[in-house]
Design an enzyme around this catalytic site. Structure first.
Site, PDB file in Angstrom:
ATOM      1  N   SER A 118       0.816  -1.224   0.000  1.00  0.00           N
ATOM      2  CA  SER A 118       0.000   0.000   0.000  1.00  0.00           C
ATOM      3  C   SER A 118       0.848   1.271   0.000  1.00  0.00           C
ATOM      4  CB  SER A 118      -0.918   0.028   1.224  1.00  0.00           C
ATOM      5  OG  SER A 118      -1.745  -1.103   1.253  1.00  0.00           O
ATOM      6  N   GLU A 119       0.305   2.297  -0.644  1.00  0.00           N
ATOM      7  CA  GLU A 119       0.954   3.611  -0.693  1.00  0.00           C
ATOM      8  C   GLU A 119      -0.092   4.682  -0.387  1.00  0.00           C
ATOM      9  OE1 GLU A 119       2.891   4.059  -4.472  1.00  0.00           O
ATOM     10  OE2 GLU A 119       4.128   2.265  -4.169  1.00  0.00           O
ATOM     11  N   PRO A 120       0.383   5.898  -0.075  1.00  0.00           N
ATOM     12  CA  PRO A 120      -0.585   6.955   0.230  1.00  0.00           C
ATOM     13  C   PRO A 120      -1.615   7.137  -0.891  1.00  0.00           C
ATOM     14  CG  PRO A 120       1.628   7.667   0.819  1.00  0.00           C
ATOM     15  CD  PRO A 120       1.778   6.343   0.133  1.00  0.00           C
ATOM     16  N   SER A 124      -6.683   0.497  -2.334  1.00  0.00           N
ATOM     17  CA  SER A 124      -7.502  -0.512  -3.024  1.00  0.00           C
ATOM     18  C   SER A 124      -7.024  -0.700  -4.462  1.00  0.00           C
ATOM     19  CB  SER A 124      -8.970  -0.079  -3.040  1.00  0.00           C
ATOM     20  OG  SER A 124      -9.420   0.149  -1.729  1.00  0.00           O
ATOM     21  N   TRP A 149       0.744   2.353   5.932  1.00  0.00           N
ATOM     22  CA  TRP A 149      -0.086   1.299   6.539  1.00  0.00           C
ATOM     23  C   TRP A 149       0.593  -0.057   6.416  1.00  0.00           C
ATOM     24  CZ3 TRP A 149      -2.844   4.772   8.600  1.00  0.00           C
ATOM     25  CH2 TRP A 149      -3.448   5.791   7.864  1.00  0.00           C
ATOM     26  N   ILE A 150       1.895  -0.109   6.627  1.00  0.00           N
ATOM     27  CA  ILE A 150       2.621  -1.376   6.489  1.00  0.00           C
ATOM     28  C   ILE A 150       2.784  -2.011   7.878  1.00  0.00           C
ATOM     29  CG2 ILE A 150       4.712  -2.504   5.632  1.00  0.00           C
ATOM     30  CD1 ILE A 150       2.880  -0.995   3.505  1.00  0.00           C
ATOM     31  N   GLY A 330     -24.018  -5.149  27.811  1.00  0.00           N
ATOM     32  CA  GLY A 330     -24.252  -3.866  28.456  1.00  0.00           C
ATOM     33  C   GLY A 330     -22.960  -3.114  28.720  1.00  0.00           C
ATOM     34  N   GLU A 354      -6.218  -6.024   3.164  1.00  0.00           N
ATOM     35  CA  GLU A 354      -6.184  -7.142   2.190  1.00  0.00           C
ATOM     36  C   GLU A 354      -7.425  -7.124   1.298  1.00  0.00           C
ATOM     37  OE1 GLU A 354      -4.576 -10.920   3.458  1.00  0.00           O
ATOM     38  OE2 GLU A 354      -3.624  -9.928   5.163  1.00  0.00           O
TER      39      GLU A 354
HETATM   40  C1  LIG Z   1      -4.579  -2.474  10.393  1.00  0.00           C
HETATM   41  C2  LIG Z   1      -4.134  -2.376   8.967  1.00  0.00           C
HETATM   42  C3  LIG Z   1      -3.032  -3.109   8.549  1.00  0.00           C
HETATM   43  C4  LIG Z   1      -2.557  -2.999   7.238  1.00  0.00           C
HETATM   44  N1  LIG Z   1      -1.433  -3.699   6.880  1.00  0.00           N
HETATM   45  C5  LIG Z   1      -0.953  -3.570   5.610  1.00  0.00           C
HETATM   46  C6  LIG Z   1       0.252  -4.248   5.230  1.00  0.00           C
HETATM   47  O1  LIG Z   1       0.869  -4.966   6.033  1.00  0.00           O
HETATM   48  N2  LIG Z   1       0.731  -4.067   3.969  1.00  0.00           N
HETATM   49  C7  LIG Z   1       0.081  -3.279   3.055  1.00  0.00           C
HETATM   50  O2  LIG Z   1       0.567  -3.177   1.931  1.00  0.00           O
HETATM   51  N3  LIG Z   1      -1.058  -2.625   3.395  1.00  0.00           N
HETATM   52  C8  LIG Z   1      -1.595  -2.752   4.642  1.00  0.00           C
HETATM   53  N4  LIG Z   1      -2.728  -2.080   5.014  1.00  0.00           N
HETATM   54  C9  LIG Z   1      -3.363  -1.178   4.043  1.00  0.00           C
HETATM   55  C10 LIG Z   1      -4.632  -1.750   3.450  1.00  0.00           C
HETATM   56  O3  LIG Z   1      -4.344  -2.830   2.603  1.00  0.00           O
HETATM   57  C11 LIG Z   1      -5.367  -0.607   2.751  1.00  0.00           C
HETATM   58  O4  LIG Z   1      -5.867   0.225   3.781  1.00  0.00           O
HETATM   59  C12 LIG Z   1      -6.501  -1.107   1.863  1.00  0.00           C
HETATM   60  O5  LIG Z   1      -6.003  -1.723   0.709  1.00  0.00           O
HETATM   61  C13 LIG Z   1      -7.443   0.038   1.453  1.00  0.00           C
HETATM   62  O6  LIG Z   1      -6.714   1.095   0.938  1.00  0.00           O
HETATM   63  P1  LIG Z   1      -6.971   2.576   1.496  1.00  0.00           P
HETATM   64  O7  LIG Z   1      -6.965   2.520   2.982  1.00  0.00           O
HETATM   65  O8  LIG Z   1      -6.039   3.480   0.806  1.00  0.00           O
HETATM   66  O9  LIG Z   1      -8.449   2.923   1.077  1.00  0.00           O
HETATM   67  P2  LIG Z   1      -8.958   3.428  -0.364  1.00  0.00           P
HETATM   68  O10 LIG Z   1      -8.386   2.594  -1.437  1.00  0.00           O
HETATM   69  O11 LIG Z   1      -8.793   4.886  -0.431  1.00  0.00           O
HETATM   70  O12 LIG Z   1     -10.497   3.063  -0.233  1.00  0.00           O
HETATM   71  C14 LIG Z   1     -11.343   3.715   0.730  1.00  0.00           C
HETATM   72  C15 LIG Z   1     -12.704   3.092   0.657  1.00  0.00           C
HETATM   73  O13 LIG Z   1     -13.263   3.327  -0.643  1.00  0.00           O
HETATM   74  C16 LIG Z   1     -14.108   2.252  -0.975  1.00  0.00           C
HETATM   75  N5  LIG Z   1     -13.627   1.602  -2.208  1.00  0.00           N
HETATM   76  C17 LIG Z   1     -12.354   1.401  -2.596  1.00  0.00           C
HETATM   77  N6  LIG Z   1     -12.316   0.731  -3.764  1.00  0.00           N
HETATM   78  C18 LIG Z   1     -13.586   0.479  -4.123  1.00  0.00           C
HETATM   79  C19 LIG Z   1     -14.211  -0.189  -5.212  1.00  0.00           C
HETATM   80  N7  LIG Z   1     -13.473  -0.771  -6.196  1.00  0.00           N
HETATM   81  N8  LIG Z   1     -15.543  -0.225  -5.256  1.00  0.00           N
HETATM   82  C20 LIG Z   1     -16.297   0.349  -4.271  1.00  0.00           C
HETATM   83  N9  LIG Z   1     -15.766   0.978  -3.214  1.00  0.00           N
HETATM   84  C21 LIG Z   1     -14.445   1.050  -3.134  1.00  0.00           C
HETATM   85  C22 LIG Z   1     -14.057   1.276   0.202  1.00  0.00           C
HETATM   86  O14 LIG Z   1     -15.108   1.532   1.096  1.00  0.00           O
HETATM   87  C23 LIG Z   1     -12.726   1.585   0.837  1.00  0.00           C
HETATM   88  O15 LIG Z   1     -12.656   1.196   2.202  1.00  0.00           O
HETATM   89  C24 LIG Z   1      -3.229  -2.177   6.320  1.00  0.00           C
HETATM   90  C25 LIG Z   1      -4.362  -1.461   6.732  1.00  0.00           C
HETATM   91  C26 LIG Z   1      -4.802  -1.546   8.035  1.00  0.00           C
HETATM   92  C27 LIG Z   1      -6.025  -0.762   8.453  1.00  0.00           C
END
Ligand SMILES: Cc1cc2nc3c(=O)[nH]c(=O)nc-3n(C[C@H](O)[C@H](O)[C@H](O)COP(=O)(O)OP(=O)(O)OC[C@H]3O[C@@H](n4cnc5c(N)ncnc54)[C@H](O)[C@@H]3O)c2cc1C
Length: 380
Positions: A118-120, A124, A149-150, A330, A354
């Site tokens: 994942s990157e900023p 998804s 978020w790694i 409760g 994931e």
């Molecule tokens: C506790 C935790 C541990 C993590 N560990 C890792 C890790 O070890 N390695 C790693 O690489 N990443 C990790 N992540 C990152 C995680 O994989 C990402 O947060 C995830 O892929 C979602 O990306 P984002 O947070 O940027 O949300 P975004 O991609 O910005 O999405 C935000 C929301 O938009 C909606 N959305 C997105 N795409 C779609 C779609 N196609 N259709 C409809 N709605 C959609 C969903 O509701 C989604 O939640 C971790 C995250 C958390 C919270």
């Protein structure tokens, strides 16, 4: 065995794992610093032989481990899963030298692994990742950019890093690299989350990597990422099922004992029916998780769809069950340190990582259209 019943040896193993989690791992988790890698806990998972099993057993065993540990110690469950997620690409795609250097240490818990996809600006939509791998010399690259978020960052010892080797090529231009934490130019900062999870951001400032650091083949790294996620997705569901079962059992005990209105809570049909619904949904999720894991172990064609269904159903179910459990307990459930207060915070993230629930629905739909023809029949 079938997907629908476990063998007596598997049930006995799960029981032993729950006992291990409650008696040996729980105390170590309680001594850890929330939000940071708990090395004594990781070492104990290694000493118990569970980390080595990540690389010798299949998807169903992984699910049974995650479900059983989660029931009594979510921190241990997560530590185990993250070792697997970070090091599975090394196990499945690494060279002999990469495997020999890292897998024994990951297995005994002396090296901590992380999976950096994942990157900023690419969560998804992971194929849009932009951490750049600029060619440097005849067989090297320099990695520049950010990951966020790694899990286990910035304290991990090795990172599986997905970087862009071919600009503009989407999923086809990504390479997986094994990057040791001591490479020059690699720094990181911890992030503070709702649940106690070791996690952080990584900054790459021209970090040098060579052909010896590639996992698999250049430009084929997205397959490494997706293959790893296909294995781990059902097991995220298993983690959720373990939490749901813990919440359900706590609710059974509480509603049986709590006196109100001249009887106990269980005597109120609206209460007992909620408990029945919690059990019904948990059992459905459990079976779907086992079926998806079994499909993976049998190399079935429909793994992506099944893995997505299992992850989606189990994580959404666990959220429902834990929320119901809080309601039926409760106020005490919301007191800091209560099992359900802990689970209420823990259960949220798996619906996002994931692949968020919406992404799982995308995968399920894509697989349905891919595997059926215009009449809706399965393609030959
Ligand atoms: C506790 C935790 C541990 C993590 N560990 C890792 C890790 O070890 N390695 C790693 O690489 N990443 C990790 N992540 C990152 C995680 O994989 C990402 O947060 C995830 O892929 C979602 O990306 P984002 O947070 O940027 O949300 P975004 O991609 O910005 O999405 C935000 C929301 O938009 C909606 N959305 C997105 N795409 C779609 C779609 N196609 N259709 C409809 N709605 C959609 C969903 O509701 C989604 O939640 C971790 C995250 C958390 C919270």
């Amino acid at each position: 065995m079938t997907a629908f019943s476990l063998e007596p040896e598997q049930l006995a193993w799960c029981e032993r794992l729950r006992t291990l989690a409650a008696q040996r791992l729980r105390p170590l988790a309680d001594q850890g610093d929330p939000g940071h890698v708990n090395r004594p806990l990781v070492a104990e998972l290694g000493a118990a032989g569970l980390l080595a099993r990540l690389f010798t057993s299949g998807a169903l065993d992984l699910c049974l481990m995650r479900e059983s540990l989660a029931y009594a110690c979510t921190e241990a469950e997560t530590a185990l899963a993250l070792q697997g997620l970070g090091a599975h690409p090394v196990h499945a795609h690494g060279t002999e030298a990469q495997r020999a250097r890292w897998l024994p240490r990951v297995s005994d818990g002396t090296a901590v692994a992380a999976f950096a996809l994942s990157e900023p600006a690419a969560g998804s939509d992971a194929a849009a990742l932009s951490l750049g791998a600029e060619p440097d010399g005849r067989s090297g690259w320099r990695l520049t950019g950010d990951k966020c978020w790694i899990s286990n960052a910035p304290e991990a010892d090795l990172y599986t890093v997905f970087a862009r080797t071919t600009p503009g090529a989407g999923a086809r231009g990504v390479t997986a690299f094994l990057v040791p934490a001591d490479r020059p130019g690699l720094t990181g900062t911890p992030l503070d989350m709702l649940s106690p999870h070791p996690i952080g951001a990584l900054a790459f400032d021209a970090v040098p990597v060579t052909a010896d650091d590639v996992l698999g083949e250049p430009d084929r790294g997205f397959r490494v990422a997706m293959g790893t996620l296909n294995l781990f997705r059902p097991s995220v569901g298993a983690f959720a099922v373990g939490m749901a079962r813990a919440a359900l059992d706590a609710t059974l005990a509480h509603t049986r004992a709590r006196e109100a209105f001249g009887g106990t809570l269980r005597d109120l049909q609206t209460v007992s029916h909620q408990v029945a619904e919690m059990a019904l949904r948990t059992e459905a999720a459990r079976l779907m998780v086992y079926a998806a894991a079994t499909a993976y172990d049998e190399n079935a064609q429909d793994v992506p769809g099944r893995a997505a269904m299992a992850k989606l159903l189990a994580t959404e179910t666990a959220q429902y069950v834990v929320d119901r459990a809080v309601q039926l307990h409760g106020a005490r459930a919301l007191q800091r340190g209560h099992l359900l207060e802990h689970l209420y915070r823990e259960v949220r993230a798996p619906r996002i990582y994931e692949g968020a629930s919406e992404v799982q629905r995308d995968i399920i739909a894509k697989e349905l259209y891919r595997t059926t023809d215009t009449t809706g029949e399965a393609r030959a």
